[in-house]
Structures are given as structure tokens and as C-alpha cells.
Design a protein around this motif. Sequence first.
Motif, PDB file in Angstrom:
ATOM      1  N   GLN A   1       0.845  -1.184   0.000  1.00 28.09           N
ATOM      2  CA  GLN A   1       0.000   0.000   0.000  1.00 28.09           C
ATOM      3  C   GLN A   1       0.884   1.238   0.000  1.00 28.09           C
ATOM      4  O   GLN A   1       1.853   1.311   0.749  1.00 28.09           O
ATOM      5  CB  GLN A   1      -0.922  -0.010   1.222  1.00 28.09           C
ATOM      6  CG  GLN A   1      -1.821  -1.224   1.227  1.00 28.09           C
ATOM      7  CD  GLN A   1      -2.472  -1.487   2.567  1.00 28.09           C
ATOM      8  OE1 GLN A   1      -2.048  -0.975   3.583  1.00 28.09           O
ATOM      9  NE2 GLN A   1      -3.513  -2.295   2.550  1.00 28.09           N
TER      10      GLN A   1
ATOM     11  N   THR B   1       1.143   5.304   0.556  1.00 29.74           N
ATOM     12  CA  THR B   1       0.564   6.522   1.104  1.00 29.74           C
ATOM     13  C   THR B   1       1.494   7.651   0.687  1.00 29.74           C
ATOM     14  O   THR B   1       2.606   7.768   1.191  1.00 29.74           O
ATOM     15  CB  THR B   1       0.440   6.447   2.642  1.00 29.74           C
ATOM     16  OG1 THR B   1      -0.331   5.284   2.984  1.00 29.74           O
ATOM     17  CG2 THR B   1      -0.233   7.683   3.189  1.00 29.74           C
TER      18      THR B   1
ATOM     19  N   GLY C   1      -5.559   2.174  -5.480  1.00 26.33           N
ATOM     20  CA  GLY C   1      -4.391   2.565  -4.704  1.00 26.33           C
ATOM     21  C   GLY C   1      -3.069   2.423  -5.415  1.00 26.33           C
ATOM     22  O   GLY C   1      -2.011   2.620  -4.836  1.00 26.33           O
TER      23      GLY C   1
END
Length: 118
Positions: free
Chosen positions: A100, A102, A113
Motif C-alpha cells: 500500500q 501513502t 491505490g
Amino acid sequence: MTQATQSQQRGIQLSETALRQVKSLQQKQGEELCLRVGVRQGGCSGMSYMMDFEDTSKITPHDEVFDYDGFKIVCDRKSLLYLYGLMLDYSDAMIGGGFQFTNPNAAQTCGCGKSFGV
């Protein structure tokens, strides 16, 4: 050829969970590899993340190298403009699991994502 910059200040952050996962994947490859992270045009939001293992001999003077206890993350300087401050995490959840990203530089992020816009 000069050695690429070894950055103590980490422009790409790596969670402990992600570090364990990439080290595990690296060991399965059976070679001394680094993780190259970057961006390319494309994806739902305009730019997509890319990451892959590569031989450490491919590190160039135009790369930034971030060391995590002997494991190297490599990013070209152009990609780093879009990724500086990125947190790479890993989840083993059955739905939504995997790596993931960010990214504090992303003005928008797609639902998957894996891509972003600036």
C-alpha cells in the motif's frame, strides 16, 4: 562511475511489515537485490507506482538509495519528486491486502491505490 547518494534522511519510508515482506521476497529470489520504486505515466489517475527487484549493479549516480538495515530501496531522482515522503506499507488482509502506498504528494488517488494524480 561514482557511487549513488546514500541518504540517511529517508525520502521513502518503509513500515516494519513492508520491510519484512520485501526481505522475504528477496530471499526467495536467492540473489542480492534492491527494490526499485518509481512512477510512470498511466493508471486511472494519471501516474502509476512501479516497484520491482533489480540487481544492485544497476544503481546509477542518478539514483537515491535508502538503506534499511542493509536492504536498499532505490529511486531515480525524477520519480522522487513525486514520491518524496511516500510511506510503503504491507497488509496480508484477504481483501485489499498487498503493498500500500501513502503518498503525501498525491492530489488524488484511485480506488485501487496503485495510481495517483498530482
